[in-house]
Write a protein that holds these residues in place. Sequence first.
Motif, PDB file in Angstrom:
ATOM      1  N   LEU A   1     -14.752 -66.651  36.587  1.00 36.57           N
ATOM      2  CA  LEU A   1     -13.637 -66.684  37.526  1.00 36.57           C
ATOM      3  C   LEU A   1     -13.383 -68.079  38.091  1.00 36.57           C
ATOM      4  O   LEU A   1     -12.395 -68.286  38.787  1.00 36.57           O
ATOM      5  N   ASP A   2     -14.256 -69.036  37.789  1.00 36.77           N
ATOM      6  CA  ASP A   2     -14.164 -70.363  38.397  1.00 36.77           C
ATOM      7  C   ASP A   2     -13.584 -71.401  37.446  1.00 36.77           C
ATOM      8  O   ASP A   2     -13.687 -72.599  37.712  1.00 36.77           O
ATOM      9  N   VAL A   3     -12.964 -70.962  36.342  1.00 35.25           N
ATOM     10  CA  VAL A   3     -12.377 -71.899  35.390  1.00 35.25           C
ATOM     11  C   VAL A   3     -10.980 -71.416  35.001  1.00 35.25           C
ATOM     12  O   VAL A   3     -10.662 -70.234  35.102  1.00 35.25           O
ATOM     13  N   VAL A   4     -10.155 -72.370  34.585  1.00 37.79           N
ATOM     14  CA  VAL A   4      -8.881 -72.017  33.965  1.00 37.79           C
ATOM     15  C   VAL A   4      -9.176 -71.679  32.517  1.00 37.79           C
ATOM     16  O   VAL A   4      -9.677 -72.525  31.766  1.00 37.79           O
TER      17      VAL A   4
ATOM     18  N   TYR B   1     -15.157 -53.026  17.244  1.00 40.59           N
ATOM     19  CA  TYR B   1     -15.283 -54.166  18.133  1.00 40.59           C
ATOM     20  C   TYR B   1     -14.152 -55.169  17.914  1.00 40.59           C
ATOM     21  O   TYR B   1     -13.590 -55.273  16.825  1.00 40.59           O
ATOM     22  N   VAL B   2     -13.867 -55.901  18.987  1.00 42.56           N
ATOM     23  CA  VAL B   2     -12.947 -57.034  18.933  1.00 42.56           C
ATOM     24  C   VAL B   2     -13.622 -58.197  19.637  1.00 42.56           C
ATOM     25  O   VAL B   2     -14.271 -58.020  20.677  1.00 42.56           O
ATOM     26  N   TRP B   3     -13.478 -59.395  19.058  1.00 45.26           N
ATOM     27  CA  TRP B   3     -14.036 -60.600  19.657  1.00 45.26           C
ATOM     28  C   TRP B   3     -12.916 -61.623  19.841  1.00 45.26           C
ATOM     29  O   TRP B   3     -11.986 -61.705  19.036  1.00 45.26           O
ATOM     30  N   LEU B   4     -13.019 -62.418  20.916  1.00 44.76           N
ATOM     31  CA  LEU B   4     -12.049 -63.494  21.103  1.00 44.76           C
ATOM     32  C   LEU B   4     -12.720 -64.707  21.730  1.00 44.76           C
ATOM     33  O   LEU B   4     -13.722 -64.583  22.443  1.00 44.76           O
ATOM     34  N   THR B   5     -12.167 -65.884  21.421  1.00 44.08           N
ATOM     35  CA  THR B   5     -12.689 -67.121  21.987  1.00 44.08           C
ATOM     36  C   THR B   5     -12.030 -67.386  23.334  1.00 44.08           C
ATOM     37  O   THR B   5     -10.853 -67.079  23.536  1.00 44.08           O
ATOM     38  N   ASN B   6     -12.809 -67.972  24.226  1.00 48.80           N
ATOM     39  CA  ASN B   6     -12.321 -68.333  25.561  1.00 48.80           C
ATOM     40  C   ASN B   6     -12.427 -69.840  25.746  1.00 48.80           C
ATOM     41  O   ASN B   6     -13.528 -70.386  25.846  1.00 48.80           O
ATOM     42  N   ARG B   7     -11.281 -70.496  25.780  1.00 50.30           N
ATOM     43  CA  ARG B   7     -11.233 -71.940  25.996  1.00 50.30           C
ATOM     44  C   ARG B   7     -11.139 -72.192  27.499  1.00 50.30           C
ATOM     45  O   ARG B   7     -10.136 -71.868  28.138  1.00 50.30           O
ATOM     46  N   GLY B   8     -12.178 -72.749  28.037  1.00 47.60           N
ATOM     47  CA  GLY B   8     -12.321 -72.913  29.486  1.00 47.60           C
ATOM     48  C   GLY B   8     -13.666 -72.356  29.884  1.00 47.60           C
ATOM     49  O   GLY B   8     -14.537 -73.077  30.382  1.00 47.60           O
ATOM     50  N   ALA B   9     -13.862 -71.064  29.657  1.00 46.84           N
ATOM     51  CA  ALA B   9     -15.183 -70.464  29.824  1.00 46.84           C
ATOM     52  C   ALA B   9     -16.127 -70.908  28.714  1.00 46.84           C
ATOM     53  O   ALA B   9     -17.355 -70.865  28.868  1.00 46.84           O
ATOM     54  N   ASP B  10     -15.550 -71.340  27.579  1.00 53.87           N
ATOM     55  CA  ASP B  10     -16.320 -71.773  26.400  1.00 53.87           C
ATOM     56  C   ASP B  10     -17.293 -70.696  25.946  1.00 53.87           C
ATOM     57  O   ASP B  10     -18.504 -70.919  25.782  1.00 53.87           O
TER      58      ASP B  10
END
Length: 357
Positions: free
Chosen positions: A257-260, A274-283
């Motif tokens: 919650l502390d990143v864009v 299952y589904v997976w996704l990348t998070n740019r910011g949370a890395d």
Amino acid sequence: MPTPASRAAVHVLTGSYTPDTGGEGTGLATLRLDPSTGGLSYDDEVPPLPVSGASFLAAHPTLDVVYSTNETDPGAVSAVSRRHDGVLAPLGSPADSGGTNPCHLTVHPDGNWLLTAHYGSEKAPGSVAVHRLDTDGSLLEPADLVVHDGSGPVIGRQEGSHAHQILVDPAGRFVLATDLGADAVFTYRLDPRAGTLERTAVNRLRAGSGPRHLAFAPDGERVFSADELSSTLTCHRYDAATGTLTAVATVPATTALDVVNQPGGIVASPCGRYVWLTNRGADTVAAFDVSGAIPEPVGETPSGGGRPRGLAYAAGHLLVANQHSGTVVALRVLDDGRLQASGPGVSVSSVVCALVL
């Protein structure tokens, strides 16, 4: 889940931004994945191939040919042949893509057409294009170009349309194009003889969500969207008879919650659970159980680098392209869909996508 993997090495092609497109990469590079250890290494027998702005890759369904975007203004697309020993060579010259900043492409299952999505620019709206392919897979004349319209409420990102992905539904009946700027998924029919696109539906998604990429469940009845601007994952029912989407449930893409945060790549498991996704910011790479009506988070794993973008499934692993750290890593898929750091990754400057060959 997952199915037992062969111990034979898996060949992987990566794409990266090159100096002329704001990156430091070489274009295309070939890696090997050891399924037993999750270790990645360069294929020293296959030298890199310079391809400008290789931000997304797609393989021909029957030929040893790969296509790459050249994410430039004006844009282009390139065809690359793979010899029997894996060595890469340009197949003809890059072709004008018809738009600005092409960011995604796919080959129609019949092997006759290359479909390209253009993000566009401040001056040029997003669009989708069709190129005819020759019998050897080389690029022929453009067949169609459709300019998108629409906008959204997010200042600086949604003043106009930005097509971000183009794909064919599992039945091969419709072509879908996500538009991050218009908060929409446009549905088309492709004329198999002329290569022209007829728009049949406009699926309006949540305002400000900014849909980036879609991933179909294997049953073709559900499709999941990685919503870049709202940092969410949305499950949609898919009507294969009309090519339309109906949103069922939306959940946060990350617990951070502390990143864009901006979701990037998205992949559905071969088993459909299952589904997976990348998070740019949370890395991170987030895992969701989608066997029920509402996606349930089952784990979130560090991506092994900075700004994870592309994501690909291979032999019981997820391959993650970390753009800012310039690393590709393999995460092992566990029986419950969670991910686990696996073997050593490799350095690939400005890498943004991976294609399993």
